[in-house]
Design a protein around this motif. Structure first.
Motif, PDB file in Angstrom:
ATOM      1  N   PHE A 145       0.859  -1.185   0.000  1.00 28.30           N
ATOM      2  CA  PHE A 145       0.000   0.000   0.000  1.00 28.30           C
ATOM      3  C   PHE A 145       0.897   1.237   0.000  1.00 28.30           C
ATOM      4  O   PHE A 145       1.591   1.518   0.978  1.00 28.30           O
ATOM      5  CB  PHE A 145      -0.909   0.021   1.223  1.00 28.30           C
ATOM      6  N   GLY A 146       0.868   1.997  -1.089  1.00 24.86           N
ATOM      7  CA  GLY A 146       1.676   3.205  -1.173  1.00 24.86           C
ATOM      8  C   GLY A 146       1.023   4.401  -0.523  1.00 24.86           C
ATOM      9  O   GLY A 146       1.694   5.333  -0.092  1.00 24.86           O
ATOM     10  N   LEU A 147      -0.316   4.374  -0.450  1.00 25.39           N
ATOM     11  CA  LEU A 147      -1.096   5.470   0.124  1.00 25.39           C
ATOM     12  C   LEU A 147      -2.067   4.896   1.145  1.00 25.39           C
ATOM     13  O   LEU A 147      -2.865   4.011   0.823  1.00 25.39           O
ATOM     14  CB  LEU A 147      -1.879   6.213  -0.966  1.00 25.39           C
ATOM     15  N   LEU A 148      -1.993   5.397   2.370  1.00 21.29           N
ATOM     16  CA  LEU A 148      -2.868   4.908   3.436  1.00 21.29           C
ATOM     17  C   LEU A 148      -3.440   6.096   4.195  1.00 21.29           C
ATOM     18  O   LEU A 148      -2.722   7.029   4.555  1.00 21.29           O
ATOM     19  CB  LEU A 148      -2.098   4.001   4.397  1.00 21.29           C
ATOM     20  N   SER A 149      -4.728   6.021   4.448  1.00 19.42           N
ATOM     21  CA  SER A 149      -5.417   7.124   5.110  1.00 19.42           C
ATOM     22  C   SER A 149      -6.078   6.657   6.398  1.00 19.42           C
ATOM     23  O   SER A 149      -6.604   5.540   6.464  1.00 19.42           O
ATOM     24  CB  SER A 149      -6.500   7.689   4.181  1.00 19.42           C
ATOM     25  N   PRO A 150      -6.110   7.508   7.425  1.00 18.36           N
ATOM     26  CA  PRO A 150      -6.974   7.231   8.572  1.00 18.36           C
ATOM     27  C   PRO A 150      -8.430   7.491   8.203  1.00 18.36           C
ATOM     28  O   PRO A 150      -8.739   7.860   7.062  1.00 18.36           O
ATOM     29  CB  PRO A 150      -6.479   8.243   9.612  1.00 18.36           C
ATOM     30  N   TYR A 151      -9.314   7.295   9.150  1.00 18.26           N
ATOM     31  CA  TYR A 151     -10.728   7.608   8.961  1.00 18.26           C
ATOM     32  C   TYR A 151     -10.974   9.049   9.408  1.00 18.26           C
ATOM     33  O   TYR A 151     -10.560   9.442  10.502  1.00 18.26           O
ATOM     34  CB  TYR A 151     -11.604   6.640   9.759  1.00 18.26           C
ATOM     35  N   HIS A 152     -11.639   9.828   8.560  1.00 15.65           N
ATOM     36  CA  HIS A 152     -11.823  11.254   8.797  1.00 15.65           C
ATOM     37  C   HIS A 152     -13.212  11.523   9.374  1.00 15.65           C
ATOM     38  O   HIS A 152     -14.229  11.182   8.744  1.00 15.65           O
ATOM     39  CB  HIS A 152     -11.715  12.044   7.493  1.00 15.65           C
ATOM     40  N   TYR A 153     -13.252  12.169  10.536  1.00 15.35           N
ATOM     41  CA  TYR A 153     -14.515  12.567  11.149  1.00 15.35           C
ATOM     42  C   TYR A 153     -14.669  14.084  11.095  1.00 15.35           C
ATOM     43  O   TYR A 153     -13.687  14.820  10.954  1.00 15.35           O
ATOM     44  CB  TYR A 153     -14.573  12.091  12.602  1.00 15.35           C
ATOM     45  N   ASP A 154     -15.915  14.557  11.227  1.00 17.96           N
ATOM     46  CA  ASP A 154     -16.117  15.990  11.299  1.00 17.96           C
ATOM     47  C   ASP A 154     -15.843  16.464  12.729  1.00 17.96           C
ATOM     48  O   ASP A 154     -15.499  15.674  13.609  1.00 17.96           O
ATOM     49  CB  ASP A 154     -17.501  16.388  10.800  1.00 17.96           C
ATOM     50  N   ALA A 155     -15.997  17.755  12.960  1.00 18.88           N
ATOM     51  CA  ALA A 155     -15.604  18.325  14.246  1.00 18.88           C
ATOM     52  C   ALA A 155     -16.399  17.771  15.418  1.00 18.88           C
ATOM     53  O   ALA A 155     -15.923  17.786  16.555  1.00 18.88           O
ATOM     54  CB  ALA A 155     -15.730  19.842  14.202  1.00 18.88           C
ATOM     55  N   GLY A 156     -17.586  17.257  15.164  1.00 19.38           N
ATOM     56  CA  GLY A 156     -18.378  16.663  16.233  1.00 19.38           C
ATOM     57  C   GLY A 156     -17.849  15.321  16.703  1.00 19.38           C
ATOM     58  O   GLY A 156     -18.192  14.856  17.791  1.00 19.38           O
ATOM     59  N   GLY A 157     -17.051  14.683  15.863  1.00 20.63           N
ATOM     60  CA  GLY A 157     -16.435  13.420  16.226  1.00 20.63           C
ATOM     61  C   GLY A 157     -17.331  12.205  16.101  1.00 20.63           C
ATOM     62  O   GLY A 157     -16.903  11.084  16.404  1.00 20.63           O
ATOM     63  N   GLN A 158     -18.564  12.375  15.628  1.00 21.37           N
ATOM     64  CA  GLN A 158     -19.501  11.260  15.514  1.00 21.37           C
ATOM     65  C   GLN A 158     -19.747  10.848  14.066  1.00 21.37           C
ATOM     66  O   GLN A 158     -19.969   9.669  13.780  1.00 21.37           O
ATOM     67  CB  GLN A 158     -20.846  11.639  16.164  1.00 21.37           C
ATOM     68  N   ASP A 159     -19.728  11.804  13.171  1.00 23.51           N
ATOM     69  CA  ASP A 159     -20.027  11.538  11.763  1.00 23.51           C
ATOM     70  C   ASP A 159     -18.761  11.653  10.923  1.00 23.51           C
ATOM     71  O   ASP A 159     -17.859  12.440  11.226  1.00 23.51           O
ATOM     72  CB  ASP A 159     -21.052  12.543  11.242  1.00 23.51           C
ATOM     73  N   TYR A 160     -18.726  10.889   9.845  1.00 24.38           N
ATOM     74  CA  TYR A 160     -17.601  11.009   8.930  1.00 24.38           C
ATOM     75  C   TYR A 160     -17.607  12.374   8.254  1.00 24.38           C
ATOM     76  O   TYR A 160     -18.676  12.951   7.989  1.00 24.38           O
ATOM     77  CB  TYR A 160     -17.664   9.922   7.852  1.00 24.38           C
ATOM     78  N   ASP A 161     -16.432  12.888   7.968  1.00 24.18           N
ATOM     79  CA  ASP A 161     -16.304  14.090   7.165  1.00 24.18           C
ATOM     80  C   ASP A 161     -17.018  13.871   5.835  1.00 24.18           C
ATOM     81  O   ASP A 161     -16.912  12.796   5.220  1.00 24.18           O
ATOM     82  CB  ASP A 161     -14.816  14.369   6.937  1.00 24.18           C
ATOM     83  N   TYR A 162     -17.728  14.884   5.379  1.00 23.90           N
ATOM     84  CA  TYR A 162     -18.565  14.704   4.189  1.00 23.90           C
ATOM     85  C   TYR A 162     -17.743  14.373   2.948  1.00 23.90           C
ATOM     86  O   TYR A 162     -18.183  13.607   2.084  1.00 23.90           O
ATOM     87  CB  TYR A 162     -19.430  15.944   3.941  1.00 23.90           C
ATOM     88  N   GLY A 163     -16.547  14.921   2.821  1.00 22.08           N
ATOM     89  CA  GLY A 163     -15.713  14.593   1.674  1.00 22.08           C
ATOM     90  C   GLY A 163     -15.180  13.176   1.738  1.00 22.08           C
ATOM     91  O   GLY A 163     -15.114  12.472   0.730  1.00 22.08           O
ATOM     92  N   PHE A 164     -14.826  12.755   2.948  1.00 18.91           N
ATOM     93  CA  PHE A 164     -14.292  11.406   3.138  1.00 18.91           C
ATOM     94  C   PHE A 164     -15.320  10.338   2.797  1.00 18.91           C
ATOM     95  O   PHE A 164     -14.966   9.250   2.314  1.00 18.91           O
ATOM     96  CB  PHE A 164     -13.834  11.260   4.594  1.00 18.91           C
TER      97      PHE A 164
END
Length: 211
Positions: free
Chosen positions: A113-132
């Motif tokens: 894996f050359g590119l690895l990402s964490p999981y992105h949350y929004d500022a509330g910390g409960q929902d995923y970031d909308y772009g992610f």
């Protein structure tokens, strides 16, 4: 394992202390350095960094180089000093607890894996970031860690040394937006996989902004 955290800042005073504190509260598991490229901030960003984070290497650009060119400076630095990974960290976000504990084993054991990402949350910390969420929808083999995806954005992104050597980083034709997708396409053309690291979570604080 040597990881270089890379942050491109531009008028980032609102976030930068929380951003950097989230890195250095949990860095005892690895050799961890941080390089900031400031794109000509006109607020207190650089002074906050100098006053509170002396271990951070700061390069101050007199002009806004854009996201791609600024990161490419950091990539050259990382390759010259033989870092195993570069980790892009958006200036308007922070790492959540146990980040490195969950990320490191995946980095060490998945060199394909050359590119690895964490999981992105929004500022509330409960929902995923909308772009992610768009990239999460392309995930497959979700029972595995990392879970493979077709594309991922560059807001929070590990790039391996091998991937950097092949792709040469971002295409400088992109000033802001699009450079990350272009990198994904080129990384895949060189045979690298793209994935998401379960348990490694971050916040991207941009819920109220359209982009």
């Amino acid at each position: 394992m040597k990881v270089l955290n890379v942050i491109v800042t531009y008028n980032s005073a609102f976030w930068i202390q929380k951003n950097l504190n989230s890195i250095y509260n949990q860095d005892d598991l690895l050799t961890l350095d941080t390089l900031i490229i400031d794109n000509g901030s006109t607020d207190d960003t650089c002074q906050i960094i100098k006053d509170n984070f002396p271990r951070v290497k700061l390069i101050e650009s007199a002009e806004n180089l854009g996201f791609a060119k600024a990161n490419n400076l950091a990539f050259q630095h990382a390759l010259s000093l033989d870092y195993d990974y570069v980790f892009l960290i958006n200036h308007d976000g922070w790492l959540l607890c146990d980040f490195w504990e969950n990320a490191l084993p995946v980095l060490e054991n998945n060199k394909d894996f050359g590119l690895l990402s964490p999981y992105h949350y929004d500022a509330g910390g409960q929902d995923y970031d909308y772009g992610f969420q768009r990239y999460l929808a392309t995930s497959k083999n979700t029972e595995f860690n990392p879970a493979a995806v077709e594309l991922i954005n560059g807001a929070f992104l590990f790039i391996s040394k091998a991937c950097l050597e092949k792709t040469k980083g971002f295409d400088p034709l992109f000033f802001f937006y699009g450079e990350d997708i272009d990198l994904c396409i080129r990384a895949k053309s060189h045979g690298f996989k793209i994935g998401l690291i379960k348990g490694a979570n971050v916040v991207h604080d941009r819920k109220e902004r359209p982009m």
